[in-house]
Design an enzyme around this catalytic site. Structure first.
Site, mmCIF file in Angstrom:
data_model
loop_
_atom_site.group_PDB
_atom_site.id
_atom_site.type_symbol
_atom_site.label_atom_id
_atom_site.label_comp_id
_atom_site.label_asym_id
_atom_site.label_seq_id
_atom_site.Cartn_x
_atom_site.Cartn_y
_atom_site.Cartn_z
ATOM 1 N N ALA A 1 0.869 -1.174 0.000
ATOM 2 C CA ALA A 1 0.000 0.000 0.000
ATOM 3 C C ALA A 1 0.913 1.234 0.000
ATOM 4 O O ALA A 1 2.112 1.121 -0.225
ATOM 5 C CB ALA A 1 -0.918 -0.022 1.211
ATOM 6 N N GLY B 1 3.935 1.064 2.477
ATOM 7 C CA GLY B 1 4.839 -0.016 2.109
ATOM 8 C C GLY B 1 5.654 0.310 0.875
ATOM 9 O O GLY B 1 6.885 0.141 0.860
ATOM 10 N N ASN C 1 2.978 -9.018 -1.970
ATOM 11 C CA ASN C 1 1.662 -8.523 -1.597
ATOM 12 C C ASN C 1 0.661 -9.637 -1.848
ATOM 13 O O ASN C 1 0.789 -10.393 -2.820
ATOM 14 C CB ASN C 1 1.281 -7.286 -2.423
ATOM 15 C CG ASN C 1 0.103 -6.539 -1.825
ATOM 16 O OD1 ASN C 1 0.291 -5.706 -0.933
ATOM 17 N ND2 ASN C 1 -1.099 -6.829 -2.282
ATOM 18 N N ARG C 2 -0.299 -9.744 -0.951
ATOM 19 C CA ARG C 2 -1.272 -10.833 -1.088
ATOM 20 C C ARG C 2 -1.978 -10.751 -2.440
ATOM 21 O O ARG C 2 -2.200 -11.777 -3.100
ATOM 22 C CB ARG C 2 -2.275 -10.783 0.056
ATOM 23 C CG ARG C 2 -3.321 -11.878 -0.024
ATOM 24 C CD ARG C 2 -4.166 -11.933 1.238
ATOM 25 N NE ARG C 2 -3.453 -12.570 2.340
ATOM 26 C CZ ARG C 2 -4.013 -12.820 3.527
ATOM 27 N NH1 ARG C 2 -5.265 -12.485 3.759
ATOM 28 N NH2 ARG C 2 -3.318 -13.403 4.490
ATOM 29 N N SER D 1 6.427 7.048 11.816
ATOM 30 C CA SER D 1 5.659 8.290 11.731
ATOM 31 C C SER D 1 6.202 9.194 10.637
ATOM 32 O O SER D 1 7.407 9.295 10.442
ATOM 33 C CB SER D 1 5.695 9.042 13.065
ATOM 34 O OG SER D 1 4.949 10.242 12.967
ATOM 35 N N LYS E 1 5.019 5.220 19.937
ATOM 36 C CA LYS E 1 4.323 5.709 18.743
ATOM 37 C C LYS E 1 2.887 6.101 19.085
ATOM 38 O O LYS E 1 2.364 7.117 18.603
ATOM 39 C CB LYS E 1 4.334 4.629 17.651
ATOM 40 C CG LYS E 1 3.508 4.969 16.397
ATOM 41 C CD LYS E 1 3.940 6.285 15.765
ATOM 42 C CE LYS E 1 3.429 6.473 14.354
ATOM 43 N NZ LYS E 1 1.996 6.341 14.124
ATOM 44 N N HIS F 1 2.997 9.344 20.818
ATOM 45 C CA HIS F 1 3.241 10.365 19.790
ATOM 46 C C HIS F 1 1.930 10.763 19.127
ATOM 47 O O HIS F 1 1.627 11.949 18.961
ATOM 48 C CB HIS F 1 4.226 9.818 18.751
ATOM 49 C CG HIS F 1 4.242 10.567 17.441
ATOM 50 N ND1 HIS F 1 3.258 10.411 16.484
ATOM 51 C CD2 HIS F 1 5.115 11.470 16.934
ATOM 52 C CE1 HIS F 1 3.512 11.188 15.459
ATOM 53 N NE2 HIS F 1 4.638 11.841 15.704
ATOM 54 N N ASN F 2 1.128 9.772 18.750
ATOM 55 C CA ASN F 2 -0.126 10.071 18.071
ATOM 56 C C ASN F 2 -1.110 10.789 18.986
ATOM 57 O O ASN F 2 -1.869 11.650 18.544
ATOM 58 C CB ASN F 2 -0.749 8.785 17.535
ATOM 59 C CG ASN F 2 -0.075 8.287 16.271
ATOM 60 O OD1 ASN F 2 1.086 8.605 16.020
ATOM 61 N ND2 ASN F 2 -0.768 7.505 15.482
ATOM 62 N N GLU G 1 -0.057 14.234 19.067
ATOM 63 C CA GLU G 1 -0.444 14.799 17.765
ATOM 64 C C GLU G 1 -1.906 15.242 17.790
ATOM 65 O O GLU G 1 -2.247 16.324 17.285
ATOM 66 C CB GLU G 1 -0.225 13.750 16.681
ATOM 67 C CG GLU G 1 -0.641 14.173 15.284
ATOM 68 C CD GLU G 1 -0.548 12.999 14.307
ATOM 69 O OE1 GLU G 1 -1.518 12.781 13.549
ATOM 70 O OE2 GLU G 1 0.487 12.298 14.307
ATOM 71 N N LYS H 1 -8.547 7.271 13.731
ATOM 72 C CA LYS H 1 -8.262 5.852 13.507
ATOM 73 C C LYS H 1 -7.972 5.089 14.788
ATOM 74 O O LYS H 1 -7.567 3.937 14.745
ATOM 75 C CB LYS H 1 -7.091 5.713 12.525
ATOM 76 C CG LYS H 1 -7.471 6.132 11.101
ATOM 77 C CD LYS H 1 -6.444 5.701 10.078
ATOM 78 C CE LYS H 1 -6.938 5.982 8.675
ATOM 79 N NZ LYS H 1 -5.959 5.578 7.641
ATOM 80 N N ARG I 1 -17.056 10.236 49.836
ATOM 81 C CA ARG I 1 -16.898 8.808 49.558
ATOM 82 C C ARG I 1 -17.054 8.003 50.855
ATOM 83 O O ARG I 1 -17.638 6.916 50.862
ATOM 84 C CB ARG I 1 -15.527 8.515 48.922
ATOM 85 C CG ARG I 1 -15.354 9.091 47.524
ATOM 86 C CD ARG I 1 -13.968 8.770 46.952
ATOM 87 N NE ARG I 1 -13.855 7.343 46.642
ATOM 88 C CZ ARG I 1 -12.879 6.559 47.072
ATOM 89 N NH1 ARG I 1 -11.935 7.042 47.868
ATOM 90 N NH2 ARG I 1 -12.836 5.278 46.715
ATOM 91 N N SER J 1 -12.959 -1.927 52.152
ATOM 92 C CA SER J 1 -11.519 -2.094 51.931
ATOM 93 C C SER J 1 -10.972 -0.877 51.201
ATOM 94 O O SER J 1 -11.662 -0.257 50.392
ATOM 95 C CB SER J 1 -11.225 -3.366 51.136
ATOM 96 O OG SER J 1 -11.906 -3.339 49.894
ATOM 97 N N TYR K 1 -8.443 0.894 48.660
ATOM 98 C CA TYR K 1 -7.551 0.699 47.511
ATOM 99 C C TYR K 1 -7.856 1.743 46.450
ATOM 100 O O TYR K 1 -8.917 2.359 46.459
ATOM 101 C CB TYR K 1 -7.714 -0.712 46.922
ATOM 102 C CG TYR K 1 -9.060 -0.972 46.288
ATOM 103 C CD1 TYR K 1 -9.266 -0.749 44.927
ATOM 104 C CD2 TYR K 1 -10.149 -1.436 47.053
ATOM 105 C CE1 TYR K 1 -10.501 -0.973 44.352
ATOM 106 C CE2 TYR K 1 -11.373 -1.659 46.486
ATOM 107 C CZ TYR K 1 -11.550 -1.426 45.120
ATOM 108 O OH TYR K 1 -12.777 -1.647 44.553
#
Length: 481
Positions: free
Chosen positions: A11, A14, A32-33, A128, A183, A186-187, A190, A259, A444, A477, A479
């Protein structure tokens, strides 16, 4: 002739990585496939180059020198696992599988362990820089089986972007999923950078600036402390005209896509207990932008506030610039705090100065600003938070009044600035010696007997009060999730 490395997945990313690797003197085998893509590539952009076509995985593997190195540039998720399963029987002990997609770091942790159990080595690397970066030099963030690094580092250093001072934008990040975590972070940063710039743009639009005026403002900002790839392209985008001479950006639907890496970053921050509020608001801003139909209907129900008169245009622009810079500092402070907490959780030896260095070129968030982060962590590798470094603390102090004026003005004019507001709220919380969490803990304990600590008792002692007289002495409890 044997190839130095094989690449699966032709793609856009790549293809461009193959051309980048080949241009540095290496021979690359490709598969590639959909094998038609192999033929089209070697007869098109790859024609006459040191590229070996392969029409099966067996053919690809047989064309590689040892130890064989195979890089996957395919869709993240199940396809990666499927190819790993197909490759394992074809490879020998010490061969290396490299995955360069946007995989979730937990998948990379799992895959590294699995591939190593088969006698092979695994690298999950962040890449990136988009299409142009892949071709001309990306920022690379490899992690995984450290034994594999000596066999691939020359290729990685050769193809990575270089900074103006000649440094390579590539470094070994750490074990298993460290590269893909960095990474992902980073995004996330961004997302924050983009949202902050969009908020500055919104404020300028609301004040009546034309696209050409705004382009000139961003061009000017790009000459000083905000010098960065994203500021640069914002000026170029605002200036770009459609075929009818009108700015094309005004014709783009205001509904943002994503994404998933921003969401992953926020989810990881919640898992690690890190207040990554600016990135979270940036993700939510994209989500609310996608609610276009609802927003249009709501806009008819509620009147906008009366706009305040812009008395001093230059001061207004300067205030936004300083608010943008202060918010950006907070964004990176939160991001590196996430990295520090992840390093502790996953036993990664992350070098924060090196990470800032490899982000200075090739990647989307590249900027002059990262030099200051590199400087901060070089001087103090154990710096608890970026805003504690003298340069950043002084900037936040100097810009504070402008920052507050911008956010107050935005609220008065009905302009949403969720990322800038989140940044200021985080800053005000972080610099506060006292916060109202004492009342929170009392609430609480009142409704759930969750206990609390006292300022006049040792920190490891917990207490419960029978607030109503109807409760007992039994406490829940204690925590923190």
């Amino acid at each position: 002739m044997k190839a130095d490395i094989g690449l699966i997945g032709l793609a856009v990313m790549g293809e461009n990585l193959v051309l980048n690797i080949e241009s540095r003197g290496y021979t690359v085998a490709v598969f590639n496939r959909t094998t038609e893509k192999v033929t089209n590539f070697v007869n098109g952009r790859g024609k006459g180059k040191k590229i070996i076509p392969a029409y099966s995985l067996e053919e690809l593997i047989s064309s590689l020198s040892r130890p064989r190195k195979v890089m996957l540039m395919i869709k993240a998720g199940q396809p990666v696992d499927d190819f790993i399963e197909m490759l394992i029987p074809l490879l020998d002990k010490g061969d290396i599988i490299i995955e360069g997609g946007n995989s979730h770091f937990t998948d990379t942790i799992r895959r590294t362990k699995y591939v190593e159990s088969k006698g092979l080595l695994y690298i999950g690397t962040g890449v990136s820089g988009g299409e142009e970066g892949a071709l001309l030099g990306p920022s690379l963030m490899p992690g995984g089986s450290k034994e594999a690094w000596p066999y691939v580092k020359d290729i990685f250093f050769a193809i990575a972007a270089k900074t103006s001072d000649g440094a390579s934008c590539c470094a070994w990040i750490g074990d298993n999923g460290a590269g893909h975590f960095v990474k992902m972070a980073h995004n996330g940063i961004e997302y924050g950078d983009i949202q902050l710039i969009c908020e500055a743009y919104h404020l300028l639009v609301n004040a009546g600036f034309s696209n050409d005026e705004m382009a000139a403002i961003f061009d000017e900002w790009n000459k000083a402390e905000l010098d960065s790839y994203l500021i640069q392209i914002t000026g170029e985008i605002l200036r770009y005209k459609d075929t009818d001479g009108e700015p094309i950006v005004t014709k783009i639907l205001d509904s943002a896509g994503q994404k998933g890496t921003g969401k992953w970053t926020v989810s990881s921050a919640l898992d690690l207990g890190v207040p990554l509020s600016l990135v979270a608001e940036s993700v939510f801003a994209r989500l609310i932008s996608s609610m276009k139909e609802e927003r249009v209907k709501a806009s008819a129900l509620f009147a906008s506030p009366v706009k305040s008169v812009l008395a001093d245009k230059k001061k207004f622009i300067d205030d936004i610039r300083m608010a943008l810079y202060a918010s950006k500092i907070v964004s990176y402070a939160q991001g590196f705090n996430l990295l520090r907490n992840a390093a502790g959780e996953y036993n990664w030896d992350l070098k924060y100065g090196e990470i800032a260095m490899i982000w200075r070129g090739g990647c989307i968030i590249r900027s002059a600003f990262l030099n200051k982060i590199y400087e901060a962590f070089t001087r103090d590798p154990k710096l608890p938070n970026l805003i504690m470094y003298s340069y950043f603390s002084s900037i936040l102090g100097e810009n504070s009044d402008s920052w507050r004026r911008v956010i107050a003005g935005a609220a008065s004019n009905g302009v949403p600035v969720p990322a800038m507001s989140a940044a200021l709220s985080w800053f005000d919380s972080y610099r506060s010696a006292w916060l109202p969490a004492n009342l929170l803990q009392a609430q609480r304990d009142y409704f759930g007997a969750h206990t609390y600590r006292r300022i006049d008792k040792p920190e490891d002692e917990f207490f419960h009060t029978n607030w109503t007289g109807r409760g007992g002495d039994t406490a829940s409890s204690t925590y923190n999730a």
